[in-house]
Design an enzyme around this catalytic site. Sequence first.
Site, PDB file in Angstrom:
ATOM      1  N   ALA A 292       0.834  -1.207   0.000  1.00 43.21           N
ATOM      2  CA  ALA A 292       0.000   0.000   0.000  1.00 43.21           C
ATOM      3  C   ALA A 292       0.868   1.256   0.000  1.00 43.21           C
ATOM      4  O   ALA A 292       0.626   2.189  -0.781  1.00 43.21           O
ATOM      5  CB  ALA A 292      -0.921  -0.005   1.220  1.00 43.21           C
TER       6      ALA A 292
ATOM      7  N   SER B 117       9.869   0.607   8.694  1.00 46.54           N
ATOM      8  CA  SER B 117      10.660  -0.031   9.733  1.00 46.54           C
ATOM      9  C   SER B 117      11.506  -1.150   9.136  1.00 46.54           C
ATOM     10  O   SER B 117      11.006  -1.972   8.376  1.00 46.54           O
ATOM     11  CB  SER B 117       9.705  -0.609  10.782  1.00 46.54           C
ATOM     12  OG  SER B 117      10.380  -1.574  11.533  1.00 46.54           O
TER      13      SER B 117
ATOM     14  N   LYS C 227      -4.761 -13.598 -14.455  1.00 49.59           N
ATOM     15  CA  LYS C 227      -5.989 -14.056 -13.782  1.00 49.59           C
ATOM     16  C   LYS C 227      -7.196 -13.516 -14.558  1.00 49.59           C
ATOM     17  O   LYS C 227      -7.328 -12.298 -14.722  1.00 49.59           O
ATOM     18  CB  LYS C 227      -5.987 -13.514 -12.350  1.00 49.59           C
ATOM     19  CG  LYS C 227      -7.289 -13.655 -11.597  1.00 49.59           C
ATOM     20  CD  LYS C 227      -7.150 -13.108 -10.179  1.00 49.59           C
ATOM     21  CE  LYS C 227      -8.480 -13.083  -9.444  1.00 49.59           C
ATOM     22  NZ  LYS C 227      -8.381 -12.428  -8.130  1.00 49.59           N
TER      23      LYS C 227
ATOM     24  N   PRO D 254     -16.401 -14.140 -13.764  1.00 43.82           N
ATOM     25  CA  PRO D 254     -15.425 -13.683 -14.767  1.00 43.82           C
ATOM     26  C   PRO D 254     -15.102 -12.199 -14.652  1.00 43.82           C
ATOM     27  O   PRO D 254     -15.929 -11.414 -14.183  1.00 43.82           O
ATOM     28  CB  PRO D 254     -16.171 -13.927 -16.085  1.00 43.82           C
ATOM     29  CG  PRO D 254     -17.613 -13.715 -15.727  1.00 43.82           C
ATOM     30  CD  PRO D 254     -17.777 -14.143 -14.290  1.00 43.82           C
TER      31      PRO D 254
ATOM     32  N   LEU E 169      -4.134  -1.628   4.750  1.00 44.51           N
ATOM     33  CA  LEU E 169      -4.756  -2.299   5.897  1.00 44.51           C
ATOM     34  C   LEU E 169      -5.040  -1.327   7.040  1.00 44.51           C
ATOM     35  O   LEU E 169      -5.913  -1.574   7.864  1.00 44.51           O
ATOM     36  CB  LEU E 169      -3.849  -3.441   6.391  1.00 44.51           C
ATOM     37  CG  LEU E 169      -3.629  -4.568   5.360  1.00 44.51           C
ATOM     38  CD1 LEU E 169      -2.573  -5.556   5.865  1.00 44.51           C
ATOM     39  CD2 LEU E 169      -4.934  -5.304   5.051  1.00 44.51           C
TER      40      LEU E 169
END
Length: 532
Positions: free
Chosen positions: A37, A61, A100, A120, A355
């Site tokens: 992200a 970090s 994909k 799909p 997140l």
Amino acid sequence: MQSYSYGVARWTQVSHAIRLEEMAKPNHILIVGGGTAGWMAANLMAQRWLQQGINISLVESPDIGIIGVGEGSTPQLKAFMDKIGADESDWMPRCNATYKVGISFHNWSTKPGFDSYFHPFPAQPDRENYRAFVHHCYLRRQGFDIDAHPNRYFLPAYLASNQLGPHPNHNFPFEVLYGYHFDSQLLGEYLRDLAVNRGVTHIQGNVNKVLQDEQGNITAVQLQDDDLLQADFFVDSTGFRSLLLQQTLKVPFVSFDSNLFNDSAVVMPTPQGNEYNSQTISTAMKCGWAWEIPLTNRVGNGYVYSSAFCSADDAENELRQKTGSLDSDIEARHLQMNVGQVDKHWHRNCIAVGLSQGFIEPLEATALHIVQETVETFIASFEEGGYTAQNRERFNEILTRRFEGVRDYIVCHYRANSRNDTDYWRANAANENLSISLKNLLRTWLDKGDLTQEIQRQDISRYYNTISWHCLLAGYGLFPDHTTLTAVGEDKKIYDLSKIDEFIRRCALNFEKHSTQLSFSVGESMRASPGS
Ligand SMILES: Cc1cc2nc3c(=O)[nH]c(=O)nc-3n(C[C@H](O)[C@H](O)[C@H](O)COP(=O)(O)OP(=O)(O)OC[C@H]3O[C@@H](n4cnc5c(N)ncnc54)[C@H](O)[C@@H]3O)c2cc1C
């Protein structure tokens, strides 16, 4: 540890506040967190703003790792890669990536003939087939005897089941949209190198304090060695920790646990075979579902489950059984997930991306899609309106609705299931904690109404469109109860399914095997990764 201060005199608290309100654009953006992200945000912002003299820095970090899962995308990732100028022949081999064309769902329904279906991604040649599918679903819901299983109507379903790739031959000028599977650790590294080459300052250091002015705006972050990193705008990409937005600015987290029960995952790789799937496979398990994601060097597997119904040991054991790894020494990783979203995605001079802003479990692989949308919406709204309360509110509303739109589609997978084998599935099927939007969609479908019109009325097709909703509901075989189905009379328009079969078969002749389309990325260039 390498760390830098910016050498900019610290503003007084008052001047900082005035400046923020007057700011047309930020002058210095500090992104905290170097997971996928953070680096996606760095690339998008760098592309738009570096040339305008805005400084962009990212601190991460060296001790706290990234989450290191998240290996599937929607077609939006292709749009992102195109936008930042990353060529497939460059980034795909570096990230062991594959194509994909959609997702197969296995064992989510017990209705005869509906034990599996395919969701799909859009394909241009299917345009007429969409009409046929929606019309046949409508007839099937009225009780007519017609095939409304989605798989027969879509070219990507055929490509996936025959392990074909999404790139057509040159003489077939129709587009099949696709996403990717990739190693998330390697993707982060690729995006980092790209951003740094373009001028983003990369700093390694542990942030252990976040400084605020009197109004509560963030002025700087302090590293472990006391270095101060100042900026006038901050991006919180610290993952589930959400160090800036949730921990410092105290923005509340709105949990989705009343309608999405899964809060844990166990992941493990298995060896790749000779054929490469061009689809993600999602298989319902006793207390959740398992993904199977093909990379060029391995298959990624994960079981997302609810800890209220299943222990970590039982989940790992079930995943090992599924993947044939019961006796193997392949290591499994266990993860916790916070499912929900922050009450505000932009608060004061900080947005959360990734997140840290929320997560709606990975069933439709939407997290990176939302990361891109968040950053692009931020860039657009900042350029339009600057740092105004009104602008922030609009941004927050767009993002909140986006999360809710995706959540409802995911919740529907659980609510509409017909499994009866465990408490977990029974609890999901009985769950009445549904949004009004989802209740109306289900009611419209089961009352034989016009679902497309209802989706338009609710203005939610930008989250999931009518085809996706039809695929999910028809793919589960969730039709109004009719003990006997009526033959379709001459007076009803129907599409000739054998012609659709033939059309799809002939279209598919223009597509080569997925493994052939990946030939530039399979082989010597394959890279080792932590999960391999
Ligand atoms: C089980 C599971 C499956 C998933 N599957 C998918 C999927 O298929 N598709 C998809 O799109 N997404 C998926 N996701 C989501 C995806 O993994 C994340 O959206 C993505 O990896 C981005 O994570 P992130 O960058 O927000 O956080 P992280 O990867 O956790 O990165 C956090 C960063 O913050 C830094 N940091 C933290 N604290 C500090 C501090 N004090 N000082 C300095 N730095 C700090 C860390 O060092 C790290 O660099 C999945 C998630 C889970 C849990």
